[in-house]
Design an enzyme around this catalytic site. Structure first.
Site, PDB file in Angstrom:
ATOM      1  NE  ARG A  66      -2.626  -0.369   3.417  1.00  0.00           N
ATOM      2  CZ  ARG A  66      -2.592  -1.470   4.163  1.00  0.00           C
ATOM      3  NH1 ARG A  66      -3.179  -2.561   3.741  1.00  0.00           N
ATOM      4  NH2 ARG A  66      -1.988  -1.469   5.319  1.00  0.00           N
ATOM      5  CD  GLU A 103       0.069  -8.651  19.322  1.00  0.00           C
ATOM      6  OE1 GLU A 103      -0.542  -8.796  20.392  1.00  0.00           O
ATOM      7  OE2 GLU A 103      -0.476  -8.321  18.260  1.00  0.00           O
TER       8      GLU A 103
END
Lengths: 178, 178
Positions: A66, A103
């Site tokens: 993106r 994470e």
């Protein structure tokens, strides 16, 4: 009638919240309604280019995928080079690589070793500042090729994820903060 | 001194051939030296925009991921919307999907159902015409949203792969043919 300039509030209002994407509990910020409005898209590119004029930036760096959209348009506007940073294995020539923690697990991004000339004045443009891991890795890659990062600018900053801490000491700017 | 306009031969000369990428036997056409030269990048975008002027195109459609780069800059130049077509699962909102065959297996691309208004005048811009499968699938998706494809333009066409046959009847243009 003169065209009204685009404000960051116009952009904020056009961003679509998509709950539970890509997984349950995530409020995804969908920028396609901004990109899909010619006035907002051009206005967003102009705001990201900010104080820079053609001749003041050598390269605009965009991050797969993106990030390519906004960075490429800013590069065209500023008459600068466009330089892609991609996930490992996607760039065909020799690369520097940099890993960063997620994470769960880690990611690795890459930059062609000949992407820019040493001393290159670079602008890093991306759609989203979340935890800052990708941008941090991009800056590390730009150090490897001796680029000078003039600014890191984001369309959206998720303030609650503290990405700015990860980029401490770097010139960070964002248009819209949630 | 006036700036010399960019020719397709300038672009052709800057494209780098990378042998055996991403796998043995493939001669990969690396466009990063074109993107990385401000004059060639802007010149390539101007050539891809071609005969169109601002106001004549409603949306420029780009395909994930390299296609985003050129399509977004063309959209900015033409003051058009930018519309992404992505691999399945990457777009956050409701999508139409279209599969197409690869040499081994298949791929599926997606487009947001509200990406454009019916009757939208669309320009499809991509870096590479190989077998034409991706562009064919993109055109099928654009039919679903009632867009009118004005032109499909590529920076590079690999003529020996006969991609134009797959796009028969559509207005195809490419800058550089190998």
């Amino acid at each position: 009638m003169p065209v009204q300039p685009v404000s960051v509030d116009d952009i904020r209002r056009a961003i679509r919240n998509v709950p539970d994407f890509p997984q349950a509990g995530i409020q995804f910020k969908d920028i396609t309604p901004v990109l899909g409005d010619p006035r907002l898209f051009a206005g967003c590119v102009d705001l990201l280019a900010g104080r820079f004029a053609p001749g003041e930036v050598d390269a605009v760096v965009g991050i797969d995928a993106r990030g390519f959209i906004l960075a490429a348009a800013v590069a065209y506007k500023l008459r600068a080079a466009f330089v892609p940073i991609r996930k490992r294995g996607k760039l065909p020539f020799k690369t520097y690589e940099q890993s960063y923690d997620l994470e769960y697990g880690s990611n690795t991004v890459a930059l062609h070793v000949d992407a820019v000339k040493p001393g290159c004045r670079a602008l890093l443009v991306d759609d989203l500042l979340a935890t800052g891991g990708t941008a941090w890795a991009a800056v590390e890659l730009l150090k490897q090729v001796d680029a000078r990062v003039l600014e890191i600018c984001f369309m959206i900053e998720l303030g609650f994820l503290d990405g700015r801490k990860r980029l401490a000491g770097l010139p960070v700017r964002s248009l819209v903060t949630f």
